[in-house]
Every structure is written in C-alpha cells, then in structure tokens.
Write a protein that holds these residues in place. Structure first.
Motif, PDB file in Angstrom:
ATOM      1  N   TRP A 138       0.866  -1.184   0.000  1.00 18.76           N
ATOM      2  CA  TRP A 138       0.000   0.000   0.000  1.00 18.76           C
ATOM      3  C   TRP A 138       0.892   1.220   0.000  1.00 18.76           C
ATOM      4  O   TRP A 138       1.872   1.289   0.748  1.00 18.76           O
ATOM      5  CB  TRP A 138      -0.921   0.034   1.223  1.00 18.76           C
ATOM      6  N   ASP A 139       0.575   2.202  -0.836  1.00 17.13           N
ATOM      7  CA  ASP A 139       1.357   3.428  -0.902  1.00 17.13           C
ATOM      8  C   ASP A 139       0.504   4.516  -1.537  1.00 17.13           C
ATOM      9  O   ASP A 139      -0.469   4.218  -2.242  1.00 17.13           O
ATOM     10  CB  ASP A 139       2.635   3.223  -1.715  1.00 17.13           C
ATOM     11  N   ILE A 140       0.855   5.772  -1.269  1.00 14.40           N
ATOM     12  CA  ILE A 140       0.189   6.908  -1.909  1.00 14.40           C
ATOM     13  C   ILE A 140       1.253   7.891  -2.381  1.00 14.40           C
ATOM     14  O   ILE A 140       2.331   7.993  -1.776  1.00 14.40           O
ATOM     15  CB  ILE A 140      -0.791   7.628  -0.950  1.00 14.40           C
ATOM     16  N   PRO A 141       0.996   8.627  -3.464  1.00 13.06           N
ATOM     17  CA  PRO A 141       1.948   9.647  -3.912  1.00 13.06           C
ATOM     18  C   PRO A 141       2.079  10.762  -2.876  1.00 13.06           C
ATOM     19  O   PRO A 141       1.162  11.005  -2.086  1.00 13.06           O
ATOM     20  CB  PRO A 141       1.322  10.185  -5.214  1.00 13.06           C
ATOM     21  N   ALA A 199      -6.459   8.581  -3.844  1.00 15.55           N
ATOM     22  CA  ALA A 199      -5.298   7.757  -4.193  1.00 15.55           C
ATOM     23  C   ALA A 199      -5.101   6.619  -3.215  1.00 15.55           C
ATOM     24  O   ALA A 199      -4.421   5.635  -3.526  1.00 15.55           O
ATOM     25  CB  ALA A 199      -4.040   8.626  -4.240  1.00 15.55           C
ATOM     26  N   ASN A 200      -5.693   6.721  -2.017  1.00 18.34           N
ATOM     27  CA  ASN A 200      -5.490   5.684  -0.995  1.00 18.34           C
ATOM     28  C   ASN A 200      -6.431   4.494  -1.148  1.00 18.34           C
ATOM     29  O   ASN A 200      -6.114   3.393  -0.715  1.00 18.34           O
ATOM     30  CB  ASN A 200      -5.629   6.283   0.405  1.00 18.34           C
ATOM     31  N   VAL A 223      -4.881  10.404 -11.656  1.00 18.56           N
ATOM     32  CA  VAL A 223      -3.686  10.023 -10.894  1.00 18.56           C
ATOM     33  C   VAL A 223      -4.083   9.168  -9.690  1.00 18.56           C
ATOM     34  O   VAL A 223      -3.431   8.168  -9.372  1.00 18.56           O
ATOM     35  CB  VAL A 223      -2.912  11.279 -10.434  1.00 18.56           C
ATOM     36  N   SER A 224      -5.171   9.536  -9.028  1.00 15.70           N
ATOM     37  CA  SER A 224      -5.648   8.763  -7.880  1.00 15.70           C
ATOM     38  C   SER A 224      -6.025   7.348  -8.293  1.00 15.70           C
ATOM     39  O   SER A 224      -5.642   6.364  -7.645  1.00 15.70           O
ATOM     40  CB  SER A 224      -6.853   9.457  -7.238  1.00 15.70           C
ATOM     41  N   THR A 226      -5.047   5.674 -10.906  1.00 18.54           N
ATOM     42  CA  THR A 226      -3.853   4.939 -11.321  1.00 18.54           C
ATOM     43  C   THR A 226      -3.133   4.367 -10.114  1.00 18.54           C
ATOM     44  O   THR A 226      -2.641   3.228 -10.140  1.00 18.54           O
ATOM     45  CB  THR A 226      -2.903   5.857 -12.121  1.00 18.54           C
ATOM     46  N   ASN A 227      -3.084   5.135  -9.026  1.00 16.23           N
ATOM     47  CA  ASN A 227      -2.421   4.636  -7.822  1.00 16.23           C
ATOM     48  C   ASN A 227      -3.205   3.490  -7.187  1.00 16.23           C
ATOM     49  O   ASN A 227      -2.616   2.500  -6.737  1.00 16.23           O
ATOM     50  CB  ASN A 227      -2.246   5.758  -6.797  1.00 16.23           C
ATOM     51  N   ARG A 230      -2.525   0.397  -8.980  1.00 16.45           N
ATOM     52  CA  ARG A 230      -1.223  -0.167  -8.606  1.00 16.45           C
ATOM     53  C   ARG A 230      -1.345  -0.974  -7.311  1.00 16.45           C
ATOM     54  O   ARG A 230      -0.743  -2.047  -7.178  1.00 16.45           O
ATOM     55  CB  ARG A 230      -0.200   0.948  -8.450  1.00 16.45           C
TER      56      ARG A 230
END
Length: 403
Positions: A138-141, A199-200, A223-224, A226-227, A230
C-alpha cells in the motif's frame, strides 16, 4: 421533521428520522425504542482483536494487541473495530521493519510515533494494513490524503450493521434488533460504490478484506485511480474484486458512474468539507497548531519549521465550490434518479449544521427513511448520513434476491 434519538452501539448515538415523505407509509413504532429492548440491544463492548475475514485467521496471533505495548487507545469505536485498544507497535514493527526508526517511547513510557511526520504516518498505515488486513502493498503519492484507518473502518462497520436490516430473516427495518444487526451480510454478493476513493482507496480495500464485499471506486482524478490500480495489482487477493471508474464531469457525482445494469447495496463517501483553498489552508494551520501544542504538552520538542501538514490532500479531496453542504445537496438531488438501484445511500458529514438542510432536501426528494449515525472516536464526533428510497418490504426482498 424532528428526528428521535436512540443508542446504536456503546460509544455511539443514532438519530433516526423515518419516512419523511408519506405519512401513510410510515413504519409502526418498534419495540426497540422501549427501555427493555434497549438494554438487551446493548451488549457489553469487548476489545475485538480477531481479524474480521476468514482469510485473516492466520494473523490472529499477530493482530491481538500485546499488553503494555499498545498506545493511544481510542474511545467509542465500534465493538468490532480491531483498534479500540490502540496500536501494538511491537507487532507492527515486526510486520513492517521500516517503521521501527519512527517508533519511540512517549513521556508516559508507551511506544508511539510522531503523528506530525508524514513518513511515519504512512508507514503506520502500511503496517496496520499488513498486520490486521492481510495486504502486502500500500502506498500513496506525496501530497495525497493519508487516511486514519481506525476511523475509516469504523464507517464500514456501521454500514455493515445498516445492511443487516435488509438481510433475509430480519422482520423489517422498524423491528431491528442489535442481535440481527451483528449478522452483517458478507461476501461478494454485496456490492458497494465508493464516491471519491482518492489515491489511498482505503474504503474498498478495508471493505473487501473485512467483509469480502465487491466495490466500484470512482474519482475525478486519473492520478488517484492509477495509484489505486497499482495497489490492486500488488495484492493478488484484490484481483477482480475492485473496479475503478473515472468521473469525467466534475459537476456530477452519481451521474456518469452508476450504469443502467448496476445494483449497489451501499454507496459511501467522504466528501470535501471546505469551500475554498483558503478555507482549507486555514483548517490545516489550525490542525498543525493543535498537533504542535499536543506534542509540547506531552513533553516532545517541536523543531522550528517542522510544523507542516502531515495528512496532505489534493484539491478534490479537501475542498469544492460551496463546500460540504453544496456537495451533499448535489449528492441527495442526484440520488433520487438512482433510488431503485441502490439500497442505501450514505455519506460522512463533518459539520453538524449541515444536517438540517440535508433533512429538508431528503424530504423534498421523497426519501423513505433517513438515519444519522454519530460515531464517537475519542473526543471527535463523526456523522454518517444514510437514506433510502425503498420501503421496508423492498429492503427485505433485496436481501433475499441479492445478486
């Protein structure tokens, strides 16, 4: 329309406004409002340490808070919330070693982190998702909203209770009992729509891992999405369980997202609550000052220039034109068009004063039942507004023929 109050769970209150439209279709008063039934409906809240989903059984030993090692116990969380007794930092560091450099004893001798440090907060979230919810990645920009997991999963637990009213075997919404509510529907037959997943992607991730529900997650920010894509790709158990939809019109909420063939048991949303960037900035400054004051009160030093916002948040996550009230009004207005396709519409409401305008709008659009859940999380109250356009009989049928 004057809602009546009644307890929902220990540490929480429920405000119920039933059938604001047609008087003839109003459900009969239930025995649950009587003192005797209320006492039966309030089991003694126990700290729940066992993971919710069957797939999490192997984490049972790790997810149980260790005595003397947990810190920051929360007040008033849902009885099924794993985080009611705070965080077991020893187990969290064992699961996520990269968290270790950020963990230190506080002035009371308990392990903790600096919650003003965005790196520490993000790693804590990763550790919680690994330890308690079986997610490996789990990660966020940088600069995106980092959600507090105990509060987010609390929202899902209360929605699960709401869904239990429509489960087969329930004798109508007006005769709900807590014993029935705890039998929340689980598995992939339950489908939820997360509006503004960010994004989370925290609600779909937790909702699937705790209850096994399938999710559609929408957002206006590519962008959210896309994350979140991922995150799904790096957790094999999520494959095929979460689908993502881009909202191409920033002035719409459900329109363009809900399709003709869709049927959702729940919609959920954490709306932007500021009306402008300036208002959001002022709110951030107040939060920073409170964090710094809290740290100093506990004996921590606050270095000059260190006071910066740790939770982040993009424009769509923090503010919109007209703020929370305008967003909720838009959501309620659009929901009428999809009333037969959704069992329950729900949203968090951060400002109490926004509830009355919502009640008036819901009466105008013909909602059959409206509920407001007040969830206590420490000294903070978080409200969930829920409404439905379906009758109690239709709710019962929905539960029996859930697809």
């Amino acid at each position: 329309m004057t809602p009546s109050r009644k307890p929902a769970h220990p540490g929480a209150k429920k405000v119920v406004a039933q059938e604001p439209s047609a008087k003839a279709s109003r459900p009969k008063p239930s025995s649950q409002t009587k003192p005797k039934a209320k006492s039966k409906a309030q089991p003694k809240a126990k700290p729940e340490s066992k993971p919710q989903a069957k797939s999490q059984a192997k984490l049972k030993a790790k997810s149980k808070p260790a005595e003397g090692k947990s810190q920051g116990a929360s007040k008033g969380l849902h009885p099924r919330n794993l985080h009611g007794q705070g965080y077991d930092f020893e187990a969290l560091m064992d699961t996520t070693p990269e968290l270790k450099p950020f963990v230190r004893p506080n002035p009371y001798g308990n392990l903790s982190i600096d919650f003003a440090d965005p790196r520490a907060v993000k790693l804590l979230n990763l550790a919680l998702l690994r330890l308690h919810y079986g997610l490996s990645y789990w990660d966020i920009p940088e600069g995106f909203l980092c959600p507090p997991i105990p509060g987010r999963v609390d929202y899902l637990h209360y929605l699960a209770d709401l869904l239990a009213e429509s489960a087969p075997g329930s004798k109508g919404m007006a005769k709900r009992k807590l014993s029935n509510v705890t039998r929340a529907p689980k598995g992939e037959r339950v489908v939820a729509l997360d509006i503004g997943t960010g994004a989370n992607g925290i609600y779909p991730l937790l909702g699937h891992q705790v209850y096994g529900w399938r999710f559609v997650a929408s957002d206006i920010d590519p962008v959210s999405l896309t994350n979140v894509e991922r995150i799904i790709a790096n957790n094999s158990q999520l494959s095929g369980k979460l689908s993502l939809r881009l909202q191409s019109d920033s002035k719409q909420i459900f329109t363009g997202i809900i399709r003709a063939e869709d049927r959702f048991d729940l919609t959920l949303c954490n709306p932007p609550f500021h009306a402008s960037l300036a208002e959001a900035s002022r709110g951030s400054e107040r939060k920073l000052k409170n964090l710094a004051a809290n740290k100093r009160a506990k004996g921590h030093e606050v270095a000059k220039g260190q006071e910066k916002l740790n939770f982040g948040g993009q424009k769509a996550e923090l503010w919109c034109e007209g703020g929370e009230q305008a967003f909720l009004g838009q959501m309620i207005g659009e929901s009428r068009e999809f009333g037969s396709q959704c069992l329950w519409f729900t949203s968090l409401v951060s400002k109490k004063e926004n509830l009355k305008p919502c009640y008036r709008l819901l009466e105008q659009v013909g909602a059959k039942r409206v509920e407001t859940l007040e969830m206590a999380q420490g000294n903070k109250l978080t409200r969930v507004l829920a409404w439905t356009f379906l009758t109690p009989e239709q709710h019962s049928l929905w539960g029996q023929y859930r697809v």
